[in-house]
Structure formats: C-alpha cells, structure tokens
Design a protein around this motif. Structure first.
Motif, PDB file in Angstrom:
ATOM      1  N   GLY A 266       1.086  -1.258  -0.130  1.00 33.75           N
ATOM      2  CA  GLY A 266       0.126   0.235   0.063  1.00 33.75           C
ATOM      3  C   GLY A 266       0.807   1.388   0.185  1.00 33.75           C
ATOM      4  N   ILE A 267       0.730   2.173  -1.195  1.00 29.38           N
ATOM      5  CA  ILE A 267       1.403   3.517  -1.019  1.00 29.38           C
ATOM      6  C   ILE A 267       0.224   4.338  -0.898  1.00 29.38           C
ATOM      7  CG2 ILE A 267       3.345   5.017  -2.388  1.00 29.38           C
ATOM      8  CD1 ILE A 267       3.521   1.668  -3.894  1.00 29.38           C
ATOM      9  N   ASP A 268       1.256   5.571  -0.215  1.00 27.45           N
ATOM     10  CA  ASP A 268      -0.210   6.514   0.536  1.00 27.45           C
ATOM     11  C   ASP A 268       0.571   7.920   0.048  1.00 27.45           C
ATOM     12  OD1 ASP A 268      -2.281   8.301   1.840  1.00 27.45           O
ATOM     13  OD2 ASP A 268      -0.528   9.038   2.716  1.00 27.45           O
ATOM     14  N   VAL A 269       0.147   8.144  -1.625  1.00 25.95           N
ATOM     15  CA  VAL A 269       1.038   9.439  -2.137  1.00 25.95           C
ATOM     16  C   VAL A 269       0.322  10.474  -2.241  1.00 25.95           C
ATOM     17  CG1 VAL A 269       1.899  10.079  -4.620  1.00 25.95           C
ATOM     18  CG2 VAL A 269       0.661   7.621  -4.142  1.00 25.95           C
ATOM     19  N   SER A 270       1.629  11.733  -1.517  1.00 30.10           N
ATOM     20  CA  SER A 270       1.012  12.622  -1.074  1.00 30.10           C
ATOM     21  C   SER A 270       2.280  13.469  -2.580  1.00 30.10           C
ATOM     22  CB  SER A 270       2.352  13.341   0.246  1.00 30.10           C
ATOM     23  OG  SER A 270       1.739  12.506   1.279  1.00 30.10           O
ATOM     24  N   SER A 271       1.970  14.682  -2.131  1.00 29.32           N
ATOM     25  CA  SER A 271       2.678  15.967  -3.636  1.00 29.32           C
ATOM     26  C   SER A 271       4.361  15.282  -3.861  1.00 29.32           C
ATOM     27  CB  SER A 271       2.265  17.369  -3.442  1.00 29.32           C
ATOM     28  OG  SER A 271       2.617  17.812  -1.906  1.00 29.32           O
ATOM     29  N   LYS A 272       4.772  16.107  -2.568  1.00 23.10           N
ATOM     30  CA  LYS A 272       6.706  15.658  -2.207  1.00 23.10           C
ATOM     31  C   LYS A 272       7.172  14.032  -2.198  1.00 23.10           C
ATOM     32  CE  LYS A 272       7.312  20.156  -2.126  1.00 23.10           C
ATOM     33  NZ  LYS A 272       7.502  21.658  -0.884  1.00 23.10           N
ATOM     34  N   ASP A 273       6.479  13.304  -1.327  1.00 28.29           N
ATOM     35  CA  ASP A 273       6.637  11.896  -0.957  1.00 28.29           C
ATOM     36  C   ASP A 273       5.405  10.580  -0.662  1.00 28.29           C
ATOM     37  OD1 ASP A 273       5.722  12.272   1.923  1.00 28.29           O
ATOM     38  OD2 ASP A 273       7.462  13.293   2.300  1.00 28.29           O
ATOM     39  N   SER A 274       5.909   9.393  -0.649  1.00 25.22           N
ATOM     40  CA  SER A 274       4.929   9.108  -0.557  1.00 25.22           C
ATOM     41  C   SER A 274       5.566   7.962   0.807  1.00 25.22           C
ATOM     42  CB  SER A 274       4.333   7.923  -1.480  1.00 25.22           C
ATOM     43  OG  SER A 274       4.271   8.547  -2.534  1.00 25.22           O
ATOM     44  N   THR A 275       4.308   7.246   1.373  1.00 25.69           N
ATOM     45  CA  THR A 275       4.571   6.450   2.539  1.00 25.69           C
ATOM     46  C   THR A 275       4.399   4.830   2.047  1.00 25.69           C
ATOM     47  OG1 THR A 275       3.571   7.654   4.037  1.00 25.69           O
ATOM     48  CG2 THR A 275       3.707   5.899   4.884  1.00 25.69           C
ATOM     49  N   VAL A 276       5.014   3.752   1.891  1.00 24.58           N
ATOM     50  CA  VAL A 276       4.898   2.614   2.390  1.00 24.58           C
ATOM     51  C   VAL A 276       4.845   1.419   3.164  1.00 24.58           C
ATOM     52  CG1 VAL A 276       6.050   0.513   0.886  1.00 24.58           C
ATOM     53  CG2 VAL A 276       6.336   3.602  -0.373  1.00 24.58           C
ATOM     54  N   CYS A 277       3.440   0.285   2.740  1.00 24.49           N
ATOM     55  CA  CYS A 277       3.133  -0.635   3.981  1.00 24.49           C
ATOM     56  C   CYS A 277       3.680  -1.609   2.857  1.00 24.49           C
ATOM     57  CB  CYS A 277       2.554  -0.103   4.266  1.00 24.49           C
ATOM     58  SG  CYS A 277       1.741  -0.988   6.316  1.00 24.49           S
ATOM     59  N   VAL A 278       4.375  -3.048   3.492  1.00 26.72           N
ATOM     60  CA  VAL A 278       4.039  -4.132   3.099  1.00 26.72           C
ATOM     61  C   VAL A 278       3.759  -5.208   3.906  1.00 26.72           C
ATOM     62  CG1 VAL A 278       5.577  -5.813   2.034  1.00 26.72           C
ATOM     63  CG2 VAL A 278       5.959  -3.368   1.618  1.00 26.72           C
ATOM     64  N   LEU A 279       2.544  -5.192   3.223  1.00 29.19           N
ATOM     65  CA  LEU A 279       2.060  -6.723   4.001  1.00 29.19           C
ATOM     66  C   LEU A 279       2.176  -8.624   2.995  1.00 29.19           C
ATOM     67  CD1 LEU A 279      -1.873  -5.010   4.633  1.00 29.19           C
ATOM     68  CD2 LEU A 279       0.742  -5.274   5.838  1.00 29.19           C
ATOM     69  N   MET A 280       1.905  -9.488   4.249  1.00 29.17           N
ATOM     70  CA  MET A 280       2.406 -10.737   3.842  1.00 29.17           C
ATOM     71  C   MET A 280       1.173 -11.748   4.276  1.00 29.17           C
ATOM     72  SD  MET A 280       5.292 -13.169   3.231  1.00 29.17           S
ATOM     73  CE  MET A 280       6.962 -12.346   2.295  1.00 29.17           C
ATOM     74  N   ASP A 281       0.145 -11.920   3.396  1.00 25.92           N
ATOM     75  CA  ASP A 281      -0.889 -12.505   4.473  1.00 25.92           C
ATOM     76  C   ASP A 281      -1.683 -11.999   5.431  1.00 25.92           C
ATOM     77  OD1 ASP A 281      -1.217 -15.177   2.658  1.00 25.92           O
ATOM     78  OD2 ASP A 281       0.899 -15.712   3.939  1.00 25.92           O
ATOM     79  N   LYS A 282      -1.040 -10.581   5.260  1.00 21.22           N
ATOM     80  CA  LYS A 282      -2.235  -9.636   6.092  1.00 21.22           C
ATOM     81  C   LYS A 282      -1.433  -9.543   7.063  1.00 21.22           C
ATOM     82  CE  LYS A 282      -7.370 -10.382   5.511  1.00 21.22           C
ATOM     83  NZ  LYS A 282      -8.138 -11.012   6.380  1.00 21.22           N
ATOM     84  N   VAL A 283      -0.011  -9.782   6.869  1.00 22.06           N
ATOM     85  CA  VAL A 283       0.800  -9.005   8.725  1.00 22.06           C
ATOM     86  C   VAL A 283       2.187  -8.189   7.773  1.00 22.06           C
ATOM     87  CG1 VAL A 283       2.921  -9.902  10.145  1.00 22.06           C
ATOM     88  CG2 VAL A 283       0.421 -11.813   9.595  1.00 22.06           C
ATOM     89  N   ARG A 284       2.018  -7.204   8.605  1.00 21.02           N
ATOM     90  CA  ARG A 284       3.052  -6.247   7.853  1.00 21.02           C
ATOM     91  C   ARG A 284       4.489  -6.493   7.899  1.00 21.02           C
ATOM     92  NH1 ARG A 284       1.955  -0.159   9.184  1.00 21.02           N
ATOM     93  NH2 ARG A 284       0.110  -1.409  10.635  1.00 21.02           N
ATOM     94  N   GLN A 285       5.228  -6.298   7.034  1.00 17.64           N
ATOM     95  CA  GLN A 285       6.775  -6.756   7.246  1.00 17.64           C
ATOM     96  C   GLN A 285       7.094  -5.362   7.759  1.00 17.64           C
ATOM     97  OE1 GLN A 285       6.911 -10.374   5.914  1.00 17.64           O
ATOM     98  NE2 GLN A 285       5.104 -10.097   6.785  1.00 17.64           N
TER      99      GLN A 285
END
Length: 415
Positions: free
Chosen positions: A14-33
């Motif tokens: 999942g990537i939350d895109v903003s104007s200058k940078d973006s926040t990234v979260c990786v999930l594997m089988d619903k578990v945050r990596q």
C-alpha cells in the motif's frame, strides 16, 4: 482484455501518495512486513521502492489512490518496470477503508489500509491502456479547461457590459459567438452608437466576416434602437471599455484554441483504425456529433477492455451505492466514484439526443420520454437511467462492431 483478481498474490504494497513523498507499507498474508517507510516521489525514491520489491520471490501488487497529477510519476515507473498495480479512486478507497473501521487518519495508517483492501475486498485490475489514450485524455481535459475559461470570460463580459451597454445583449437571440463578439468589440458603449450615423455603423458591421448585407442592415437598426434605450453608468472613456475589449480578445483566442485542441484530438484518434471505427460507431447514435464522439473516446478509452457495461458504469461513477444494515438492503444515489468528466459528457449527451429526436429517433429518447411523462421519478434520475442505456448501447455496438440502427435497437431493448 478483461480484468482479473490476483488471488494468489500474497504480498500487497500500500502506498499513500502525497505531493513530494509517499508512505509505503508492505503486507504478507495481512501481516505487516517491517516498518512503514517513506520514499521521495522521484527516481531515487522509486528505485528504493523497486529494490525492496525485488526481495520477494513474486513482485508484489501495488495499491495506491489516484491523487491527480501527484500519482502519475509513480504510475509511469510501475508501468515501465511492468509491475501490476491497483489505482483506486479516492472516494472509493475511502469507502473501502471506512468499511474496515478505519478510525485514525495518518499516512502510515492509510498505507496499511490501502494494502489491506486487496486482502479483504479484492478489486479487479484493468489492463493499462496505451499511452495514446492517455494523450487523447490530455487533449480532452485541455478542451474542458478551455470551456471553463470561456464561461469565466463570458461572465466577465456580461458584468462589464452592464455599466456601458447592457441592452446590447438583446441584439441577437443568443448573445455569444464570433459575430456578436465582433459587434460588441466595435460598439462596447451605447454612446459609441449614438455618436455615429447609420451609414458609419453599417460600414463598420460590414467588415465583420460572415455577416451578410441584409443582416448588417438589420443589426444596424437594432443597435440604434437599443442604444437609445440604454442608460449607461460608466462613460465611454471608462477603463471598463478596455476590460470589455480584453474579454472579447480572450474569447476569440479561447475559441480558436478549442478548435485546435479538437483537431489535435482527431489527429490522435485517426492514427488507429480501431479508434476511427469507434468514432464512426459513436456518431451513428442520434445526437452524438463529432466533438462528443471524440471526447467519449478520449475519456472512456477502448470499451472492449471492460467485461460488461456495469464495469463502465463503475468507471464513470454512475453505479448505485448500496446501504446494508441488518435486514435492510437499499440502493442509494450514484457513487460518483469514477471519471467525472466522462460522466458529465454522457449526461449532456442525453440532452443532445433529445434535441434531435424528431428527425433522428432513438430508443434511448423513447425511454426517456416514457419515464418523464409518467413522472414516477425526478429528472436527474431519469437522465442517469438513460445514461445507463446509452452505455449498454455503446458497449454492444463497439464489441459487435456495428452501427446504430433504430429498428434493431427497438427490437432488442436490452440495448
């Protein structure tokens, strides 16, 4: 060419895109990596993301919201690297995240919830269209901007004329267009008419391109009559006259730019034989002229990439929302999740079809008139229902490569 759900893809980013940078979260089988991390919205940040993605045996699916121009750089990078992605409309993403009981609003939480969407409510992925359609959409959006700018200029002209020559707006049935603007440019103040004789006014009007001698004589008489009725607030030397001249120059420029934008859009569509055929199909539908057909092609793209007309409904945001609570299950108003410009063009098309129905019958206007006469629903609901039928018709004609035929359409009311 239809969509497919990546059911065996267990790694979602999942990537939350903003104007200058973006926040990234990786999930594997619903578990945050690992920890949620940030990347810059440039090649350095995207390469950092790509390096992380290559740690997995299967390239993960990327989920992000369409945040206008800010998300396009990320999309371009993903397409260049052939990485599958799910781009969600912000309204739809919010609804899906709220259904998962999102209570906090932070970039980290949004990135996590975006990734979680594809586990809890898998969305279909549409095959990316060629860049040719993107450029056609750019031309359509530019045309839309020009339309809006013309509305602003027309409103400014109207306001400015109220203090110098308000009655001139009664000169013609429709106070717009090149001839009207040319007349106003010549006589922006009532006193300019009153200070001139009939021969001089006629001579000035005869310089206007496209104006016949008979029409010029008629407008001369009208101008004199209207000037005599006018009680102007500002005098003929007021700076408002300069504002009026500027409004008119702007309108002429915008009108020419609109023509050039449409010509460019047509040039793009003409490069592909399939697109040219789609234009012909659209124009065979009563009420849909060349400009509307071009913009529909630009905004909707190739309809054959959709599995059904219902997907097109969702794409432009006229699919009905659903409210469920206990045993209550009811339909709400349209979602408005999709392409708002396409939705607007489709909506206006119904009015265009109505305007030509006496000479160009159509089963959609037949439906519209039946519903309108029954007064069972409001005007907008009837229009949206008609848009549904128009979409089904367009989809059937394009997928079957057929031109519109009223007799066939009336026999097959599923269209």
């Amino acid at each position: 060419m239809g969509g497919s759900i990546i059911e065996n893809c267990k790694v979602i980013v999942g990537i939350d895109v903003s104007s200058k940078d973006s926040t990234v979260c990786v999930l594997m089988d619903k578990v945050r990596q690992g920890k949620t991390f940030k990347i810059s919205n440039d090649m350095v940040g995207f390469q950092q993301l790509y390096k992380r993605l290559r740690l997995y045996s299967v390239i993960p699916l990327i989920v992000f919201e369409s945040t206008g121009v800010y998300s396009l750089s990320l999309q371009a990078f993903l397409e260049k690297k052939h990485i599958q992605y799910l781009k969600l409309n912000p309204l739809k993403a919010k609804k899906l995240m709220d259904n998962n009981l999102r209570h906090n609003k932070t970039d980290q939480v949004d990135a996590y919830r975006l990734a979680l969407i594809q586990f809890n409510a898998p969305q279909k992925l549409l095959k990316p269209q060629s860049r040719a359609y993107h450029e056609m959409q750019n031309a359509s959006r530019y045309y839309e901007e020009l339309n809006k700018a013309m509305v602003v200029a027309k409103n400014q002209l109207h306001r400015n004329l109220q203090t110098t020559f308000p009655q001139i707006e009664n000169l013609m049935c429709h106070p717009t267009g090149k001839i009207y603007w040319s007349v106003v440019a010549l006589f922006p103040h009532a006193q300019a008419v009153l200070d001139s004789n009939k021969e001089h006014i006629l001579g000035e009007l005869e310089t206007i391109s496209g104006l016949s001698q008979k029409k010029a004589e008629y407008l001369t008489q009208r101008l004199i009559s209207l000037a005599r009725l006018t009680c102007a607030y500002d005098n003929k030397d007021s700076i408002v006259i300069r504002a009026i001249q500027r409004n008119i120059a702007c309108l002429f420029s915008l009108d020419q730019e609109k023509k050039e934008a449409l010509a460019y859009l047509y040039k793009l569509a003409s490069k592909n034989q399939a697109d040219t055929r789609i234009l012909t199909i659209y124009q065979s539908i009563p009420g849909i002229a060349k400009t509307t057909a071009l913009r529909l092609l630009a905004e909707l793209g190739d309809l054959r990439r959709f599995d059904s007309p219902n997907q097109i409904d969702a794409f432009i945001g006229i699919d009905p929302g659903i409210y469920q609570s206990g045993e209550l299950d009811s339909h709400l108003s349209i979602t408005k999740h999709g392409n708002s410009i396409a939705r607007k063009i489709m909506y206006l098309s119904i009015g265009q079809m109505e305007s030509v129905k006496t000479t160009q019958p159509c089963h959609i206007t037949d439906y519209y008139d039946r519903k309108k006469s029954s007064q069972s629903r409001g005007f907008k609901k009837i229009a949206i229902a008609s848009v549904h039928k128009l979409i089904r018709t367009m989809y059937a004609l394009v997928t079957k490569n057929q031109l519109y035929d009223y007799n066939v359409a009336t026999r097959n009311q599923r269209l």
